[in-house]
Write a protein that holds these residues in place. Structure first.
Motif, PDB file in Angstrom:
ATOM      1  N   ALA B 284       1.079  13.077  -5.170  1.00  0.00           N
ATOM      2  CA  ALA B 284       2.402  13.067  -5.804  1.00  0.00           C
ATOM      3  C   ALA B 284       3.449  12.440  -4.889  1.00  0.00           C
ATOM      4  O   ALA B 284       4.452  11.917  -5.360  1.00  0.00           O
ATOM      5  CB  ALA B 284       2.815  14.490  -6.181  1.00  0.00           C
ATOM      6  N   GLU B 285       3.195  12.512  -3.579  1.00  0.00           N
ATOM      7  CA  GLU B 285       4.210  12.047  -2.621  1.00  0.00           C
ATOM      8  C   GLU B 285       4.018  10.583  -2.207  1.00  0.00           C
ATOM      9  O   GLU B 285       4.650  10.111  -1.273  1.00  0.00           O
ATOM     10  CB  GLU B 285       4.236  12.969  -1.400  1.00  0.00           C
ATOM     11  CG  GLU B 285       4.415  14.458  -1.727  1.00  0.00           C
ATOM     12  CD  GLU B 285       5.622  14.756  -2.635  1.00  0.00           C
ATOM     13  OE1 GLU B 285       6.650  14.069  -2.488  1.00  0.00           O
ATOM     14  OE2 GLU B 285       5.515  15.644  -3.501  1.00  0.00           O
ATOM     15  N   VAL B 286       3.129   9.866  -2.908  1.00  0.00           N
ATOM     16  CA  VAL B 286       2.932   8.441  -2.617  1.00  0.00           C
ATOM     17  C   VAL B 286       4.100   7.662  -3.216  1.00  0.00           C
ATOM     18  O   VAL B 286       4.312   7.698  -4.421  1.00  0.00           O
ATOM     19  CB  VAL B 286       1.588   7.948  -3.210  1.00  0.00           C
ATOM     20  CG1 VAL B 286       1.420   6.444  -2.988  1.00  0.00           C
ATOM     21  CG2 VAL B 286       0.425   8.722  -2.596  1.00  0.00           C
ATOM     22  N   ARG B 287       4.862   6.977  -2.370  1.00  0.00           N
ATOM     23  CA  ARG B 287       6.088   6.318  -2.826  1.00  0.00           C
ATOM     24  C   ARG B 287       6.016   4.806  -2.695  1.00  0.00           C
ATOM     25  O   ARG B 287       5.077   4.261  -2.162  1.00  0.00           O
ATOM     26  CB  ARG B 287       7.269   6.825  -1.998  1.00  0.00           C
ATOM     27  CG  ARG B 287       7.754   8.180  -2.470  1.00  0.00           C
ATOM     28  CD  ARG B 287       8.465   8.894  -1.346  1.00  0.00           C
ATOM     29  NE  ARG B 287       8.108  10.315  -1.400  1.00  0.00           N
ATOM     30  CZ  ARG B 287       8.880  11.271  -1.878  1.00  0.00           C
ATOM     31  NH1 ARG B 287      10.071  10.985  -2.325  1.00  0.00           N
ATOM     32  NH2 ARG B 287       8.483  12.519  -1.917  1.00  0.00           N
ATOM     33  N   ASP B 288       7.061   4.165  -3.156  1.00  0.00           N
ATOM     34  CA  ASP B 288       7.249   2.711  -3.011  1.00  0.00           C
ATOM     35  C   ASP B 288       5.997   1.966  -3.504  1.00  0.00           C
ATOM     36  O   ASP B 288       5.393   2.372  -4.480  1.00  0.00           O
ATOM     37  CB  ASP B 288       7.570   2.376  -1.555  1.00  0.00           C
ATOM     38  CG  ASP B 288       8.847   3.097  -1.101  1.00  0.00           C
ATOM     39  OD1 ASP B 288       9.710   3.344  -1.959  1.00  0.00           O
ATOM     40  OD2 ASP B 288       8.960   3.417   0.084  1.00  0.00           O
ATOM     41  N   ALA B 289       5.627   0.904  -2.795  1.00  0.00           N
ATOM     42  CA  ALA B 289       4.502   0.083  -3.272  1.00  0.00           C
ATOM     43  C   ALA B 289       3.186   0.525  -2.646  1.00  0.00           C
ATOM     44  O   ALA B 289       2.209  -0.227  -2.636  1.00  0.00           O
ATOM     45  CB  ALA B 289       4.767  -1.379  -2.969  1.00  0.00           C
ATOM     46  N   TYR B 290       3.139   1.739  -2.122  1.00  0.00           N
ATOM     47  CA  TYR B 290       1.905   2.219  -1.494  1.00  0.00           C
ATOM     48  C   TYR B 290       0.812   2.487  -2.531  1.00  0.00           C
ATOM     49  O   TYR B 290       1.094   2.777  -3.685  1.00  0.00           O
ATOM     50  CB  TYR B 290       2.167   3.492  -0.686  1.00  0.00           C
ATOM     51  CG  TYR B 290       2.736   3.203   0.679  1.00  0.00           C
ATOM     52  CD1 TYR B 290       1.907   3.036   1.780  1.00  0.00           C
ATOM     53  CD2 TYR B 290       4.110   3.060   0.858  1.00  0.00           C
ATOM     54  CE1 TYR B 290       2.422   2.749   3.029  1.00  0.00           C
ATOM     55  CE2 TYR B 290       4.634   2.770   2.110  1.00  0.00           C
ATOM     56  CZ  TYR B 290       3.788   2.608   3.188  1.00  0.00           C
ATOM     57  OH  TYR B 290       4.299   2.318   4.416  1.00  0.00           O
ATOM     58  N   ASN B 291      -0.417   2.379  -2.072  1.00  0.00           N
ATOM     59  CA  ASN B 291      -1.585   2.796  -2.840  1.00  0.00           C
ATOM     60  C   ASN B 291      -2.181   4.034  -2.189  1.00  0.00           C
ATOM     61  O   ASN B 291      -1.982   4.266  -0.993  1.00  0.00           O
ATOM     62  CB  ASN B 291      -2.668   1.711  -2.834  1.00  0.00           C
ATOM     63  CG  ASN B 291      -2.398   0.610  -3.843  1.00  0.00           C
ATOM     64  OD1 ASN B 291      -1.292   0.451  -4.326  1.00  0.00           O
ATOM     65  ND2 ASN B 291      -3.412  -0.161  -4.157  1.00  0.00           N
ATOM     66  N   ALA B 292      -2.940   4.795  -2.951  1.00  0.00           N
ATOM     67  CA  ALA B 292      -3.645   5.939  -2.375  1.00  0.00           C
ATOM     68  C   ALA B 292      -4.884   6.211  -3.212  1.00  0.00           C
ATOM     69  O   ALA B 292      -4.891   5.944  -4.420  1.00  0.00           O
ATOM     70  CB  ALA B 292      -2.748   7.168  -2.348  1.00  0.00           C
ATOM     71  N   ILE B 293      -5.913   6.693  -2.555  1.00  0.00           N
ATOM     72  CA  ILE B 293      -7.149   7.038  -3.263  1.00  0.00           C
ATOM     73  C   ILE B 293      -7.681   8.331  -2.686  1.00  0.00           C
ATOM     74  O   ILE B 293      -7.760   8.501  -1.474  1.00  0.00           O
ATOM     75  CB  ILE B 293      -8.208   5.928  -3.104  1.00  0.00           C
ATOM     76  CG1 ILE B 293      -7.655   4.601  -3.628  1.00  0.00           C
ATOM     77  CG2 ILE B 293      -9.493   6.290  -3.856  1.00  0.00           C
ATOM     78  CD1 ILE B 293      -8.309   3.411  -3.012  1.00  0.00           C
ATOM     79  N   ARG B 294      -8.065   9.242  -3.580  1.00  0.00           N
ATOM     80  CA  ARG B 294      -8.692  10.490  -3.180  1.00  0.00           C
ATOM     81  C   ARG B 294     -10.114  10.461  -3.705  1.00  0.00           C
ATOM     82  O   ARG B 294     -10.342  10.354  -4.914  1.00  0.00           O
ATOM     83  CB  ARG B 294      -7.927  11.665  -3.774  1.00  0.00           C
ATOM     84  CG  ARG B 294      -8.468  13.026  -3.384  1.00  0.00           C
ATOM     85  CD  ARG B 294      -7.556  14.111  -3.982  1.00  0.00           C
ATOM     86  NE  ARG B 294      -7.856  15.427  -3.475  1.00  0.00           N
ATOM     87  CZ  ARG B 294      -8.694  16.284  -4.069  1.00  0.00           C
ATOM     88  NH1 ARG B 294      -9.292  15.949  -5.196  1.00  0.00           N
ATOM     89  NH2 ARG B 294      -8.914  17.470  -3.540  1.00  0.00           N
ATOM     90  N   VAL B 295     -11.062  10.509  -2.784  1.00  0.00           N
ATOM     91  CA  VAL B 295     -12.476  10.467  -3.145  1.00  0.00           C
ATOM     92  C   VAL B 295     -13.069  11.837  -2.823  1.00  0.00           C
ATOM     93  O   VAL B 295     -12.839  12.363  -1.733  1.00  0.00           O
ATOM     94  CB  VAL B 295     -13.216   9.391  -2.323  1.00  0.00           C
ATOM     95  CG1 VAL B 295     -14.680   9.320  -2.714  1.00  0.00           C
ATOM     96  CG2 VAL B 295     -12.552   8.031  -2.484  1.00  0.00           C
ATOM     97  N   VAL B 296     -13.804  12.418  -3.751  1.00  0.00           N
ATOM     98  CA  VAL B 296     -14.487  13.679  -3.459  1.00  0.00           C
ATOM     99  C   VAL B 296     -15.985  13.416  -3.432  1.00  0.00           C
ATOM    100  O   VAL B 296     -16.565  12.949  -4.418  1.00  0.00           O
ATOM    101  CB  VAL B 296     -14.164  14.766  -4.502  1.00  0.00           C
ATOM    102  CG1 VAL B 296     -14.884  16.068  -4.154  1.00  0.00           C
ATOM    103  CG2 VAL B 296     -12.661  15.002  -4.574  1.00  0.00           C
ATOM    104  N   GLY B 297     -16.609  13.692  -2.283  1.00  0.00           N
ATOM    105  CA  GLY B 297     -18.048  13.559  -2.144  1.00  0.00           C
ATOM    106  C   GLY B 297     -18.700  14.921  -2.074  1.00  0.00           C
ATOM    107  O   GLY B 297     -18.066  15.885  -1.641  1.00  0.00           O
ATOM    108  N   ASP B 298     -19.957  15.030  -2.487  1.00  0.00           N
ATOM    109  CA  ASP B 298     -20.572  16.361  -2.522  1.00  0.00           C
ATOM    110  C   ASP B 298     -20.839  16.911  -1.121  1.00  0.00           C
ATOM    111  O   ASP B 298     -20.955  18.117  -0.950  1.00  0.00           O
ATOM    112  CB  ASP B 298     -21.841  16.387  -3.387  1.00  0.00           C
ATOM    113  CG  ASP B 298     -22.960  15.530  -2.833  1.00  0.00           C
ATOM    114  OD1 ASP B 298     -22.737  14.750  -1.892  1.00  0.00           O
ATOM    115  OD2 ASP B 298     -24.098  15.645  -3.358  1.00  0.00           O
ATOM    116  N   ALA B 299     -20.925  16.054  -0.110  1.00  0.00           N
ATOM    117  CA  ALA B 299     -21.084  16.552   1.260  1.00  0.00           C
ATOM    118  C   ALA B 299     -19.741  16.586   1.984  1.00  0.00           C
ATOM    119  O   ALA B 299     -19.353  17.599   2.558  1.00  0.00           O
ATOM    120  CB  ALA B 299     -22.077  15.680   2.027  1.00  0.00           C
ATOM    121  N   VAL B 300     -19.012  15.502   1.941  1.00  0.00           N
ATOM    122  CA  VAL B 300     -17.804  15.374   2.772  1.00  0.00           C
ATOM    123  C   VAL B 300     -16.618  16.135   2.210  1.00  0.00           C
ATOM    124  O   VAL B 300     -15.686  16.449   2.940  1.00  0.00           O
ATOM    125  CB  VAL B 300     -17.458  13.875   2.966  1.00  0.00           C
ATOM    126  CG1 VAL B 300     -16.835  13.282   1.712  1.00  0.00           C
ATOM    127  CG2 VAL B 300     -16.556  13.671   4.182  1.00  0.00           C
TER     128      VAL B 300
END
Lengths: 451, 451
Positions: B284-300
């Motif tokens: 929610a706090e990603v601002r301006d022209a930034y990108n963000a990715i949240r990846v969920v792995g079964d181990a990590v």
């Protein structure tokens, strides 16, 4: 370049794990239960051949196929079919000797032992290169967050300008809990131990040693620095007073154990310290046992990574990625190209003198409620060329209240000052001078502030 | 495996850039000005041999050495000394033909052209494999955030369970500005264009096309899915009303253009939509022209990445990392092992039926302030098995106020409802049924909510 690793081109890579603690069992689980997955990523079978333990009878929560478990390391060293040794013994000895013997027996190494690399990296990596072997160590720093590969490969077009991170999950869990629950340090350490976030003796985690070792490794990767972790100015969270979390919060900050590295005028500034980080920034919002790292590159700008820095499966995720990279031949290329910890490659940067570090500071003092105390303190700061950004002083100890003749006991009350930017040298001298004032008791707390 | 790339073992890798726009000039700058850096990471010289442009006289803000700039692509294709072609022509044609010709001339490819991969990935990658060449494409998704390498290599021990991200910087800039400044959509697009964050025609950015193309590529890497981006249910921010940002904020959320992929019961749920994301979470706090990715792995577990998703130097950072990886031989290994976009490798997952998607929803309706309106709407939701989590209804249109006999005009007023979890099918049907009610006007706004 690929000749010493020609053996890796077979259709199967055989792996031995040495040390079947929590992480070892996690690695075994991924290799045994998810062979389809590792095969898909490696283009061939990754096969767990041996798991070496000291006590064959200790329960490990995992069923290994017959013949895998052994208490004889020679079964691994003497088996020419084993290509990769996953070295998960903690501490320095016999971890160091075991790694050397495995490399001499022709094995490539994957390890999670950060203390060993911080201490004997130069020797081990030089020997690996002499022997045409490789060492992969993604799991040694930040657990499941793949920061080693990201700095070594993904950001390779950049000169890294700075790097700061929460690298010790135990400390972050304790500080977050103290912050959110308002609990004391000792009580929170007990909770962390009960939940498995802290070891029976958490000294190396909470005193900043672990974070300093990780920062030394990352500084080598990012800046080509050869740093003894003992030379990194460091303080831990083991003397953190909950009251500072409260004052920090009033000022709009949280306190985090921050490991920081920054290039300034061609010198590398390094530190590990409880640090005030502005609320609302991603770093301030890192909670529980999570790790986070913010890397600034001159081309890419800031890149922020956040994930689980410890724990069985996150660490196993990093170890198995390293096994795959070694099996397919990426690690040998990276290892030989970058010449990490090479004695032949001179350090590219020198560490900056601690006194030259610059930053803002948080000061908490105990002052007597005599008239003029704040004035005296402000004078000392001004003499050291340090200007004040904000002050928290409660009514019962305000100079004005006392000057106005209101009654008050001769007792010490807290005074919190946030400074503008100053050098560490000046801040340190000023703090000493202030602590020596008659109207100030000796217990001054000083922490850096990130903006 | 390394045989087709034996030529890469020389002490110098020669590179040609095709297309010298903003990114091309950035790549040239890194290669020319920072040859020491790329040589250190590659273990050999990375040499810019040619830069192909259409108009030799156009100013490009960079001084190229004599002989580098050319308007003849044949100078590249016919030069056997050139190893790597950096394909930076946008669009589908002649980008596709140029890439095929370069590979047929024996060149490995680095590209940032996401539309081309989303459209012709299968053909291009299959042809590359036939020819023993490789294609690197880190810069095609999320600019400077190295998500391609992270999913392909660093997280290779994991089954990815879900992935969600802000993949279009233009949209995020516009939404963040609207949110922070309270400005309207048209006005903010103009600002974004003035600041260079939006193109003259930003349609593909703001309507969700660009994010869907990136999600299709990432879904292939993470889940082995073969998805036509047109089959991803998508909506953009081009019809976003500032009032929804305000209601979302009152409910504790921000609105972000979220691209999401999630494995459910062996099927892959995909969507691109303006989505309510809880305040205080990193996304929610990603601002301006930034990108963000949240990846969920079964181990990590969850790993969160945040950085600049576009712009000259962040994108050049990704391109140059790919050039280095190709020059040292890592890319060829990865390319051949993973068989991305291979026609021979069947898709591992199928896309889940849109109607089966499940989630919480935000509904904004225009309702008449007659008594009983809320009751009718709640009934329709209940009939579709959807329960209400929260409601915002301002006093002037509350049923109670009207029932109490207070005067009010016969006009439509906003009613905002946040539901508990429901299926997309039920939510869609219920919204239609509600919009058909006499006391509700047709303009219903519905958005998914992340928890």
């Amino acid at each position: 370049m690929s000749s010493p690793h020609a053996a890796r081109d077979s259709s199967r890579t055989n792996v031995a794990i040495i040390g079947m603690g929590t992480v070892g069992a996690g690695v075994a689980r991924l290799l045994i239960d998810h062979g389809d997955r590792t095969a898909r990523h490696a283009g061939k079978t990754i096969w767990l051949s041996k798991a070496v333990v000291r006590d064959l009878n200790k329960p490990r929560g995992i069923d290994l196929p017959a013949g895998v478990l052994t208490d004889s390391i020679d079964e691994v060293l003497n088996d020419p079919e084993i290509d990769v040794v996953v070295q998960l013994i903690g501490g320095l000895s016999p971890a160091r000797e075991t790694m050397l013997r495995a490399m001499e027996a022709g094995k490539d190494i994957v390890t999670a032992n950060k203390a060993l690399l911080a201490e004997h990296g130069g020797e081990l990596f030089t020997r690996a290169r002499e022997l045409g072997r490789s060492i992969a160590f993604e799991a040694a720093v930040a657990g499941g967050v793949p920061i080693v590969a990201n700095i070594s490969q993904c950001l390779s077009a950049n000169q890294i300008l700075s790097m700061e991170g929460i690298l010790n999950g135990t400390s972050n869990f304790i500080v977050s809990q103290m912050d959110e629950k308002g609990a004391g340090y000792e009580q929170t350490v007990k909770l962390a131990q009960e939940l498995g976030y802290a070891e029976a003796d958490p000294a190396m985690d909470v005193d900043g040693t672990d974070a300093a070792q990780k920062l030394a490794i990352l500084s080598h990767l990012a800046f080509g620095a050869t740093v003894d972790w003992r030379d990194i100015p460091r303080s831990g969270i083991d003397r953190l007073d909950p009251v500072d979390l409260q004052y920090a919060s009033q000022l709009g900050y949280r306190i985090k154990l921050l490991a920081a590295a920054r290039m300034i005028d061609g010198e590398l500034e390094l530190s590990v310290a409880p640090t005030l980080v502005r609320k609302g920034t991603p770093m301030a919002e890192v909670r529980d046992a999570y790790n986070a790292i913010r890397v600034v590159g001159d081309a890419v700008g800031p890149v922020f990574y956040h994930g689980l820095g410890a724990g069985q499966m996150p660490t196993a995720s990093a170890v198995v990625a390293d096994i795959i990279d070694t099996a397919v031949g990426r690690t040998p290329i990276t290892f030989q190209t970058l010449e990490y910890f090479s004695k032949d490659r001179p350090a590219r940067t020198v560490q900056r003198d601690v006194a030259k570090l610059r930053g803002r500071y948080y000061l908490r003092l105990h002052v007597s409620n005599h008239p003029g105390t704040l004035a005296k303190i402000a004078s000392v700061l001004a003499e050291h060329n340090i200007s004040i950004a904000s002050v928290i002083q409660h009514e019962e100890c305000s100079d004005e209240a006392v000057a106005a003749g209101k009654t008050s006991d001769e007792k010490f009350v807290p005074l919190v000052i946030m400074t503008h930017e100053a050098s560490e040298g000046a801040a340190s001298e000023a703090t000493q001078a202030i602590a020596a004032l008659k109207s100030v008791d000796g217990r001054a707390v000083r922490m850096p502030v990130r903006t």
